[in-house]
Design a protein around this motif. Structure first.
Motif, mmCIF file in Angstrom:
data_model
loop_
_atom_site.group_PDB
_atom_site.id
_atom_site.type_symbol
_atom_site.label_atom_id
_atom_site.label_comp_id
_atom_site.label_asym_id
_atom_site.label_seq_id
_atom_site.Cartn_x
_atom_site.Cartn_y
_atom_site.Cartn_z
ATOM 1 N N ILE A 82 0.874 -1.175 0.000
ATOM 2 C CA ILE A 82 0.000 0.000 0.000
ATOM 3 C C ILE A 82 0.907 1.220 0.000
ATOM 4 C CG2 ILE A 82 -1.915 1.187 1.108
ATOM 5 C CD1 ILE A 82 -2.513 -1.348 2.673
ATOM 6 N N GLY A 83 0.961 1.931 -1.107
ATOM 7 C CA GLY A 83 1.864 3.063 -1.192
ATOM 8 C C GLY A 83 3.295 2.636 -0.944
ATOM 9 N N GLY A 84 3.930 3.225 0.068
ATOM 10 C CA GLY A 84 5.315 2.886 0.398
ATOM 11 C C GLY A 84 5.458 1.802 1.441
ATOM 12 N N LEU A 85 4.345 1.163 1.829
ATOM 13 C CA LEU A 85 4.386 0.047 2.777
ATOM 14 C C LEU A 85 4.409 -1.274 2.027
ATOM 15 C CD1 LEU A 85 3.908 -1.362 5.604
ATOM 16 C CD2 LEU A 85 1.456 -1.179 5.072
ATOM 17 N N PHE A 86 5.319 -2.159 2.411
ATOM 18 C CA PHE A 86 5.199 -3.557 2.024
ATOM 19 C C PHE A 86 5.155 -4.350 3.318
ATOM 20 C CE2 PHE A 86 6.154 -7.837 0.795
ATOM 21 C CZ PHE A 86 5.541 -7.966 -0.448
ATOM 22 N N ALA A 87 3.992 -4.959 3.577
ATOM 23 C CA ALA A 87 3.795 -5.747 4.789
ATOM 24 C C ALA A 87 4.003 -7.215 4.452
ATOM 25 C CB ALA A 87 2.390 -5.509 5.345
ATOM 26 N N ALA A 139 13.080 5.223 -1.548
ATOM 27 C CA ALA A 139 13.508 4.151 -0.653
ATOM 28 C C ALA A 139 13.669 4.609 0.785
ATOM 29 C CB ALA A 139 14.806 3.535 -1.166
ATOM 30 N N GLY A 140 14.135 5.838 0.990
ATOM 31 C CA GLY A 140 14.388 6.306 2.341
ATOM 32 C C GLY A 140 13.148 6.385 3.211
ATOM 33 N N SER A 141 11.972 6.476 2.584
ATOM 34 C CA SER A 141 10.724 6.565 3.345
ATOM 35 C C SER A 141 9.854 5.326 3.221
ATOM 36 C CB SER A 141 9.921 7.789 2.889
ATOM 37 O OG SER A 141 10.630 8.983 3.154
ATOM 38 N N ARG A 142 10.284 4.366 2.414
ATOM 39 C CA ARG A 142 9.508 3.133 2.304
ATOM 40 C C ARG A 142 9.646 2.311 3.581
ATOM 41 N NH1 ARG A 142 7.121 2.810 -2.345
ATOM 42 N NH2 ARG A 142 8.025 3.731 -4.242
ATOM 43 N N LEU A 143 8.672 1.443 3.824
ATOM 44 C CA LEU A 143 8.605 0.688 5.074
ATOM 45 C C LEU A 143 8.397 -0.781 4.748
ATOM 46 C CD1 LEU A 143 8.448 0.750 8.174
ATOM 47 C CD2 LEU A 143 6.009 1.305 7.963
#
Length: 224
Positions: A147-152, A180-184
């Motif tokens: 979801i957006g910059g989240l990969f769970a 990348a710096g703000s992705r989770l």
């Protein structure tokens, strides 16, 4: 192409603040696509209860397992191994989930309801698999929700040595773009094995702040 499902009837925003000292924040609800997406957007994820009569359990850990993209530990042997595999995205999602759900695996928790729920999310464009192939055979992989910059991340498997690690390395490569710096990259809980790969623990409040920033980012190109 993403398809936004009907909104959830459950309120996960209030669930997260219900008990700041417990990883378990809610029980019940359902595995409808809208419910799952709302949960992940609030930092919550589901697990089946040991007793089926208890229904679903929803967690937002006090200490969350997160893999910093720049912090993945890649040994020399793993760097060599990665050359033996081909990384593919979303070519065998159902097969990856089935392998992760194999009842012969120690500590397996993925039941038929969970497999079906994440397959529905995949069909709507929200869940993805990163696969390690060798000589035309699926030998490892992982799946999760983007979801957006989240990969769970939900689960991973391997049938050959290093195959799941190579899939994880492939995922990190896919996420390592200009944002990348703000992705989770969320892995739920830190285990000794995941810690050896670079997974760190983030307190709930810090995780939720990072999640809020991540959700505003565009999806990585591979998942659009």
């Amino acid at each position: 192409m993403l398809v936004e499902p009907p909104e959830s009837v459950w309120d996960f925003a209030t669930a997260v603040g219900a008990d700041p000292d417990d990883d378990l924040v809610a029980m019940g609800a359902d595995l409808e696509p809208g419910t799952l997406l709302d949960a992940y957007r609030h930092g919550v994820f589901p697990m089946p209860a040991d007793d089926p009569r208890a229904g679903l359990l929803w967690f937002c850990p006090q200490l969350r397992g997160v893999l910093p993209l720049e912090g993945l530990v890649v040994s020399r042997s793993l760097r060599r191994s990665r050359r033996d595999f081909e990384i593919r995205v979303d070519t065998a999602f159902a097969d990856v989930v089935a392998a992760c759900a194999d009842s012969r695996r120690v500590g397996g928790w993925i039941n038929a309801d969970f497999a079906a729920a994440y397959t529905r999310l995949h069909e709507l464009g929200w869940a993805h698999s990163v696969e390690a192939w060798r000589e035309g055979r699926l030998v490892g992989g992982l799946y999760g929700v983007a979801i957006g910059g989240l990969f769970a991340g939900e689960s991973m498997f391997h049938r050959e040595r290093d195959a799941s690690k190579v899939a994880l390395l492939g995922l990190v490569d896919l996420l390592s773009d200009a944002s990348a710096g703000s992705r989770l990259l969320d892995v739920q809980w830190q285990t000794p094995h995941l810690a050896s790969l670079g997974v760190v623990q983030v307190r709930r409040g810090g995780y939720l702040r990072r999640l809020d920033r991540a959700l505003r980012l565009p999806l990585p190109a591979a998942f659009r």
